[in-house]
Design a protein around this motif. Sequence first.
Motif, mmCIF file in Angstrom:
data_model
loop_
_atom_site.group_PDB
_atom_site.id
_atom_site.type_symbol
_atom_site.label_atom_id
_atom_site.label_comp_id
_atom_site.label_asym_id
_atom_site.label_seq_id
_atom_site.Cartn_x
_atom_site.Cartn_y
_atom_site.Cartn_z
ATOM 1 N N ALA A 150 0.868 -1.181 0.000
ATOM 2 C CA ALA A 150 0.000 0.000 0.000
ATOM 3 C C ALA A 150 0.903 1.229 0.000
ATOM 4 C CB ALA A 150 -0.903 0.011 1.234
ATOM 5 N N GLU A 151 0.420 2.306 -0.588
ATOM 6 C CA GLU A 151 1.136 3.575 -0.520
ATOM 7 C C GLU A 151 0.121 4.671 -0.290
ATOM 8 O OE1 GLU A 151 3.116 4.985 -4.075
ATOM 9 O OE2 GLU A 151 1.789 3.807 -5.335
ATOM 10 N N PHE A 152 0.535 5.709 0.449
ATOM 11 C CA PHE A 152 -0.411 6.764 0.766
ATOM 12 C C PHE A 152 0.310 8.027 1.233
ATOM 13 C CE2 PHE A 152 0.169 3.932 4.350
ATOM 14 C CZ PHE A 152 0.410 4.778 5.428
ATOM 15 N N ASP A 153 -0.408 9.121 1.103
ATOM 16 C CA ASP A 153 0.038 10.415 1.582
ATOM 17 C C ASP A 153 -0.238 10.438 3.078
ATOM 18 O OD1 ASP A 153 0.113 13.161 2.343
ATOM 19 O OD2 ASP A 153 -0.360 13.755 0.290
ATOM 20 N N THR A 154 0.779 10.676 3.892
ATOM 21 C CA THR A 154 0.606 10.600 5.346
ATOM 22 C C THR A 154 -0.127 11.816 5.928
ATOM 23 O OG1 THR A 154 2.826 11.494 5.699
ATOM 24 C CG2 THR A 154 2.595 9.089 5.669
ATOM 25 N N ARG A 155 -0.500 12.767 5.069
ATOM 26 C CA ARG A 155 -1.344 13.866 5.551
ATOM 27 C C ARG A 155 -2.780 13.392 5.738
ATOM 28 N NH1 ARG A 155 0.374 18.152 1.127
ATOM 29 N NH2 ARG A 155 0.061 16.236 -0.038
ATOM 30 N N VAL A 156 -3.115 12.229 5.126
ATOM 31 C CA VAL A 156 -4.425 11.603 5.341
ATOM 32 C C VAL A 156 -4.329 10.856 6.676
ATOM 33 C CG1 VAL A 156 -6.058 9.863 4.511
ATOM 34 C CG2 VAL A 156 -4.823 11.315 2.867
ATOM 35 N N PRO A 157 -5.273 11.066 7.605
ATOM 36 C CA PRO A 157 -5.206 10.357 8.884
ATOM 37 C C PRO A 157 -5.101 8.845 8.660
ATOM 38 C CG PRO A 157 -6.898 12.049 8.962
ATOM 39 C CD PRO A 157 -6.434 11.964 7.524
ATOM 40 N N HIS A 158 -4.138 8.229 9.335
ATOM 41 C CA HIS A 158 -3.879 6.806 9.124
ATOM 42 C C HIS A 158 -3.426 6.144 10.416
ATOM 43 C CE1 HIS A 158 -0.041 8.872 8.682
ATOM 44 N NE2 HIS A 158 0.548 7.735 9.044
ATOM 45 N N TRP A 159 -3.580 4.818 10.428
ATOM 46 C CA TRP A 159 -3.161 3.966 11.541
ATOM 47 C C TRP A 159 -2.932 2.585 10.974
ATOM 48 C CZ3 TRP A 159 -4.998 -0.632 13.318
ATOM 49 C CH2 TRP A 159 -4.575 -1.070 14.584
ATOM 50 N N PHE A 160 -1.941 1.853 11.476
ATOM 51 C CA PHE A 160 -1.781 0.473 11.067
ATOM 52 C C PHE A 160 -1.310 -0.369 12.235
ATOM 53 C CE2 PHE A 160 1.589 3.051 9.143
ATOM 54 C CZ PHE A 160 2.720 2.605 9.803
ATOM 55 N N GLY A 161 -1.699 -1.640 12.191
ATOM 56 C CA GLY A 161 -1.337 -2.588 13.239
ATOM 57 C C GLY A 161 -1.646 -4.000 12.792
ATOM 58 N N SER A 162 -1.320 -4.966 13.628
ATOM 59 C CA SER A 162 -1.555 -6.371 13.304
ATOM 60 C C SER A 162 -3.052 -6.647 13.221
ATOM 61 C CB SER A 162 -0.913 -7.259 14.371
ATOM 62 O OG SER A 162 -1.231 -8.606 14.142
ATOM 63 N N ALA A 163 -3.439 -7.420 12.198
ATOM 64 C CA ALA A 163 -4.852 -7.771 12.028
ATOM 65 C C ALA A 163 -5.097 -9.243 12.308
ATOM 66 C CB ALA A 163 -5.297 -7.454 10.599
ATOM 67 N N GLY A 164 -4.068 -9.967 12.667
ATOM 68 C CA GLY A 164 -4.222 -11.409 12.844
ATOM 69 C C GLY A 164 -4.055 -11.844 14.269
ATOM 70 N N GLU A 165 -3.886 -13.141 14.424
ATOM 71 C CA GLU A 165 -3.697 -13.734 15.744
ATOM 72 C C GLU A 165 -2.308 -13.431 16.301
ATOM 73 O OE1 GLU A 165 -5.961 -15.418 17.614
ATOM 74 O OE2 GLU A 165 -7.337 -14.713 16.083
ATOM 75 N N GLY A 166 -1.374 -13.106 15.419
ATOM 76 C CA GLY A 166 -0.002 -12.869 15.844
ATOM 77 C C GLY A 166 0.538 -11.574 15.284
ATOM 78 N N PRO A 167 1.862 -11.428 15.330
ATOM 79 C CA PRO A 167 2.483 -10.196 14.854
ATOM 80 C C PRO A 167 2.462 -10.108 13.327
ATOM 81 C CG PRO A 167 4.162 -11.781 15.476
ATOM 82 C CD PRO A 167 2.844 -12.386 15.851
#
Length: 191
Positions: A150-167
Amino acid sequence: MSTEDVLAEVGPRLRRIRKEREVTLAALSQATGISVSTLSRLESGLRRPSLELLLPIAQAHQVPLDELVGAPPVGDPRVRAEPVRRHGRTFWPLTRQPGGLQAYKVLEPRRTEEPEPRSHEGYEWLYVLSGRLRLVLGEHDVVLAAGEAAEFDTRVPHWFGSAGEGPVEFLSLFGPQGERMHVRARPAVRT
């Protein structure tokens, strides 16, 4: 690059390293025994850096001295950066030079926190190596699997983290001035 040019870049580099590690001037002063005013003058370029001042700063930040002065690499091209833990994530810097595009390998542990999107200047590119990465970007909420990017302009509010059972483990390329990444699948054909 002249010696004066190299020395002129030391102050901004010291400030960047300190801020990346979320260390105050007061805390660095306490760790090094160098006064807050001297540290401030070093960072602003009003004081000429010396080995006597740079050695304790390098020790406090646990970085090699050449990272503080931006010494050109000699011989071995491998990047041997130590991992940095910040906000629960572990980052392995994959680039040596400060400023411009920065590359990181990131290990994000499984967490159950609610997303808190934030924005800042820049442009980011993510590539998932293993696990599943949840990306909240503006109104979008997507999950990326291994091999997806994925690629994006970081001026757009964003968040990312693990979506699974593990890391989740991923690569991140970040340009603080909003540079866009240009990835070419194969070399251009010369005519």
